[in-house]
Scaffold this motif. Sequence first.
Motif, PDB file in Angstrom:
ATOM      1  N   TYR A   1       0.770  -0.899  -0.332  1.00  0.00           N
ATOM      2  CA  TYR A   1       0.138  -0.360   0.094  1.00  0.00           C
ATOM      3  C   TYR A   1       0.761   1.358  -0.241  1.00  0.00           C
ATOM      4  CZ  TYR A   1      -2.673   3.909   1.725  1.00  0.00           C
ATOM      5  OH  TYR A   1      -2.888   4.788   1.196  1.00  0.00           O
ATOM      6  N   TYR A   2       0.893   2.204  -1.035  1.00  0.00           N
ATOM      7  CA  TYR A   2       1.437   3.512  -0.898  1.00  0.00           C
ATOM      8  C   TYR A   2       0.159   4.381  -1.208  1.00  0.00           C
ATOM      9  CZ  TYR A   2       2.155   1.538  -5.454  1.00  0.00           C
ATOM     10  OH  TYR A   2       2.832   1.345  -6.276  1.00  0.00           O
ATOM     11  N   PRO A   3       0.206   5.623  -1.040  1.00  0.00           N
ATOM     12  CA  PRO A   3      -1.113   6.324  -1.143  1.00  0.00           C
ATOM     13  C   PRO A   3      -0.974   6.597  -2.162  1.00  0.00           C
ATOM     14  CG  PRO A   3      -0.018   7.104   1.311  1.00  0.00           C
ATOM     15  CD  PRO A   3       0.412   6.063   0.795  1.00  0.00           C
ATOM     16  N   LEU A   4      -2.485   6.813  -3.489  1.00  0.00           N
ATOM     17  CA  LEU A   4      -2.124   6.680  -4.666  1.00  0.00           C
ATOM     18  C   LEU A   4      -3.209   7.230  -5.259  1.00  0.00           C
ATOM     19  CD1 LEU A   4       0.389   6.845  -6.924  1.00  0.00           C
ATOM     20  CD2 LEU A   4      -0.850   4.968  -7.528  1.00  0.00           C
ATOM     21  N   PRO A   5      -3.381   8.743  -4.896  1.00  0.00           N
ATOM     22  CA  PRO A   5      -5.155   8.843  -5.534  1.00  0.00           C
ATOM     23  C   PRO A   5      -4.505   9.673  -6.649  1.00  0.00           C
ATOM     24  CG  PRO A   5      -3.697  11.405  -4.380  1.00  0.00           C
ATOM     25  CD  PRO A   5      -2.797   9.809  -4.096  1.00  0.00           C
ATOM     26  N   ARG A   6      -6.185   9.548  -7.168  1.00  0.00           N
ATOM     27  CA  ARG A   6      -6.678   9.664  -8.185  1.00  0.00           C
ATOM     28  C   ARG A   6      -7.448  10.221  -8.979  1.00  0.00           C
ATOM     29  NH1 ARG A   6      -5.324   4.654 -10.885  1.00  0.00           N
ATOM     30  NH2 ARG A   6      -4.826   5.707 -13.244  1.00  0.00           N
ATOM     31  N   PHE A   7      -7.154  11.479  -9.826  1.00  0.00           N
ATOM     32  CA  PHE A   7      -8.054  13.038  -9.964  1.00  0.00           C
ATOM     33  C   PHE A   7      -8.272  12.830 -11.650  1.00  0.00           C
ATOM     34  CE2 PHE A   7      -4.661  13.202  -6.620  1.00  0.00           C
ATOM     35  CZ  PHE A   7      -5.923  14.092  -5.621  1.00  0.00           C
ATOM     36  N   PHE A   8      -9.048  14.005 -12.267  1.00  0.00           N
ATOM     37  CA  PHE A   8      -9.188  14.226 -13.459  1.00  0.00           C
ATOM     38  C   PHE A   8      -8.300  15.478 -13.093  1.00  0.00           C
ATOM     39  CE2 PHE A   8     -13.314  11.367 -13.000  1.00  0.00           C
ATOM     40  CZ  PHE A   8     -13.283  10.874 -14.162  1.00  0.00           C
ATOM     41  N   TYR A   9      -8.058  15.055 -14.263  1.00  0.00           N
ATOM     42  CA  TYR A   9      -6.479  16.547 -15.100  1.00  0.00           C
ATOM     43  C   TYR A   9      -7.190  16.955 -16.190  1.00  0.00           C
ATOM     44  CZ  TYR A   9      -2.918  15.860 -11.618  1.00  0.00           C
ATOM     45  OH  TYR A   9      -2.113  15.680 -10.352  1.00  0.00           O
ATOM     46  N   ALA A  10      -7.274  18.462 -16.426  1.00  0.00           N
ATOM     47  CA  ALA A  10      -7.796  18.800 -18.006  1.00  0.00           C
ATOM     48  C   ALA A  10      -6.802  19.974 -18.103  1.00  0.00           C
ATOM     49  CB  ALA A  10      -8.979  19.020 -17.963  1.00  0.00           C
ATOM     50  N   ASN A  11      -6.809  20.435 -19.408  1.00  0.00           N
ATOM     51  CA  ASN A  11      -5.979  21.339 -20.074  1.00  0.00           C
ATOM     52  C   ASN A  11      -6.878  22.674 -20.016  1.00  0.00           C
ATOM     53  OD1 ASN A  11      -5.057  23.092 -22.157  1.00  0.00           O
ATOM     54  ND2 ASN A  11      -3.733  21.981 -22.722  1.00  0.00           N
ATOM     55  N   PRO A  12      -5.237  23.968 -19.219  1.00  0.00           N
ATOM     56  CA  PRO A  12      -6.213  24.962 -18.919  1.00  0.00           C
ATOM     57  C   PRO A  12      -7.037  25.755 -19.895  1.00  0.00           C
ATOM     58  CG  PRO A  12      -3.532  25.048 -18.855  1.00  0.00           C
ATOM     59  CD  PRO A  12      -4.469  23.873 -19.516  1.00  0.00           C
ATOM     60  N   ARG A  13      -7.628  25.109 -20.778  1.00  0.00           N
ATOM     61  CA  ARG A  13      -8.565  25.985 -21.381  1.00  0.00           C
ATOM     62  C   ARG A  13      -9.932  24.945 -22.213  1.00  0.00           C
ATOM     63  NH1 ARG A  13      -8.045  23.084 -28.222  1.00  0.00           N
ATOM     64  NH2 ARG A  13      -8.573  20.490 -26.842  1.00  0.00           N
ATOM     65  N   ASP A  14      -9.378  24.184 -21.050  1.00  0.00           N
ATOM     66  CA  ASP A  14     -11.121  22.932 -20.548  1.00  0.00           C
ATOM     67  C   ASP A  14     -11.392  22.965 -19.035  1.00  0.00           C
ATOM     68  OD1 ASP A  14     -11.336  22.383 -23.480  1.00  0.00           O
ATOM     69  OD2 ASP A  14      -9.703  20.502 -22.713  1.00  0.00           O
ATOM     70  N   ALA A  15     -10.612  24.360 -18.871  1.00  0.00           N
ATOM     71  CA  ALA A  15     -11.920  24.629 -17.042  1.00  0.00           C
ATOM     72  C   ALA A  15     -12.877  24.497 -16.811  1.00  0.00           C
ATOM     73  CB  ALA A  15     -10.792  26.346 -16.913  1.00  0.00           C
ATOM     74  N   ASP A  16     -13.860  25.036 -17.554  1.00  0.00           N
ATOM     75  CA  ASP A  16     -15.231  24.533 -17.297  1.00  0.00           C
ATOM     76  C   ASP A  16     -15.624  23.182 -17.361  1.00  0.00           C
ATOM     77  OD1 ASP A  16     -15.622  27.865 -17.197  1.00  0.00           O
ATOM     78  OD2 ASP A  16     -15.417  28.000 -19.246  1.00  0.00           O
ATOM     79  N   GLY A  17     -15.302  22.035 -18.214  1.00  0.00           N
ATOM     80  CA  GLY A  17     -14.638  21.416 -18.316  1.00  0.00           C
ATOM     81  C   GLY A  17     -15.123  20.443 -16.698  1.00  0.00           C
ATOM     82  N   LEU A  18     -13.611  21.011 -16.484  1.00  0.00           N
ATOM     83  CA  LEU A  18     -13.190  20.362 -15.088  1.00  0.00           C
ATOM     84  C   LEU A  18     -14.147  20.628 -14.494  1.00  0.00           C
ATOM     85  CD1 LEU A  18     -11.336  18.177 -13.893  1.00  0.00           C
ATOM     86  CD2 LEU A  18      -9.554  20.093 -13.697  1.00  0.00           C
ATOM     87  N   LYS A  19     -14.749  21.638 -13.846  1.00  0.00           N
ATOM     88  CA  LYS A  19     -15.134  22.042 -12.997  1.00  0.00           C
ATOM     89  C   LYS A  19     -16.732  21.212 -13.448  1.00  0.00           C
ATOM     90  CE  LYS A  19     -18.313  26.305 -11.846  1.00  0.00           C
ATOM     91  NZ  LYS A  19     -17.888  27.602 -11.700  1.00  0.00           N
ATOM     92  N   ARG A  20     -17.633  21.039 -14.365  1.00  0.00           N
ATOM     93  CA  ARG A  20     -18.666  20.777 -14.777  1.00  0.00           C
ATOM     94  C   ARG A  20     -18.427  19.285 -13.690  1.00  0.00           C
ATOM     95  NH1 ARG A  20     -22.813  19.890 -19.661  1.00  0.00           N
ATOM     96  NH2 ARG A  20     -23.728  17.980 -18.811  1.00  0.00           N
ATOM     97  N   VAL A  21     -17.488  18.157 -14.552  1.00  0.00           N
ATOM     98  CA  VAL A  21     -17.055  17.005 -14.335  1.00  0.00           C
ATOM     99  C   VAL A  21     -16.911  16.702 -12.639  1.00  0.00           C
ATOM    100  CG1 VAL A  21     -15.288  15.324 -13.648  1.00  0.00           C
ATOM    101  CG2 VAL A  21     -16.476  16.356 -16.368  1.00  0.00           C
ATOM    102  N   GLU A  22     -16.532  18.127 -11.891  1.00  0.00           N
ATOM    103  CA  GLU A  22     -15.664  17.965 -10.298  1.00  0.00           C
ATOM    104  C   GLU A  22     -17.363  17.861  -9.880  1.00  0.00           C
ATOM    105  OE1 GLU A  22     -13.279  18.060  -7.290  1.00  0.00           O
ATOM    106  OE2 GLU A  22     -13.107  17.039  -9.344  1.00  0.00           O
TER     107      GLU A  22
END
Length: 302
Positions: free
Chosen positions: A208-229
């Motif tokens: 076991y090692y801490p390994l959080p997984r996140f959605f990453y997005a390109n800066p141009r897709d800030a609105d899309g990432l905000k919606r997904v989050e």
Amino acid sequence: MKGCCLRLLLLWCLVPACQAVTLFTYRPGETPQDVRTVYTTALLELALEKTRPQYGDFRLASAPAMNTARALAELKKGSHPNFMLKMSYNPELETAGMLRGKLDVDLDIIGYRACFTRTGLLPSLTQVQNLTQLKQFSHGQGSGWVDTQILEANGFNVVSVGQYESLFRMVATGRFDLFCRGINELEGEWRAHRQLPGLAVEPSLLLYYPLPRFFYANPRDADGLKRVEEGVRIALADGSLQRLWLSHYGPSVTFAKPAQRRLFRLTNPMLPPGLLPAEQPRFDPILGDFITPPPLPPTGRQ
């Protein structure tokens, strides 16, 4: 007649079919046998469905099949619209200016690792009782995976391999000793590769090692990432994410039998303190249940 047609056109444009449809891009598996992205794609669709009333309709499209190194390059270039790439926390992505969601969408399970090995090595591995003994065995990992840096920081010898499918063949033929996988991935990968001569699932060890997984997005897709989050938060609050998680990951966690294994805890030196919010849920495979803090409030549009 023209006036009638104009009125019909105006009425048609009042229905959802006339609303803008936002395109989101997901990463498919590298090969037909690669099932690692199935949960991620289903989660992305769930998050977008949860936010349809606020943000409108959407369409999901597949990016070309690619390994992790290429996926990271495509993310940085912004090659695909609203390319939502699920990745382990990576400080290099932060430095490159990529945007990251705040929630670990795998609920901590990927950090619990069981290993593929070769059948001839099983008797030696069952004798391992401590980290010093475990470090005698070499590991294989994929190019661009942060696991390589984590394992090396903990004193392991790691072989980096460019092609995902090659890792199974190489561990089965002794090019390295262990290919450790999240216990949520283990069953599907075993079913897809168990025909390989010499390949085996090691039954007694759990890393076991801490390994959080996140959605990453390109800066141009800030609105899309905000919606997904926002959609992820809603799904966590109403329990639909946990149900999706169990349907995709539960059978593999059961298959791995984590409570019957010897647990070895490693550190992840790349994680900064305070990375995850206090309300972040997680799944404890030893207890076999979610550890759920107080409910997550929806973020709301700003």
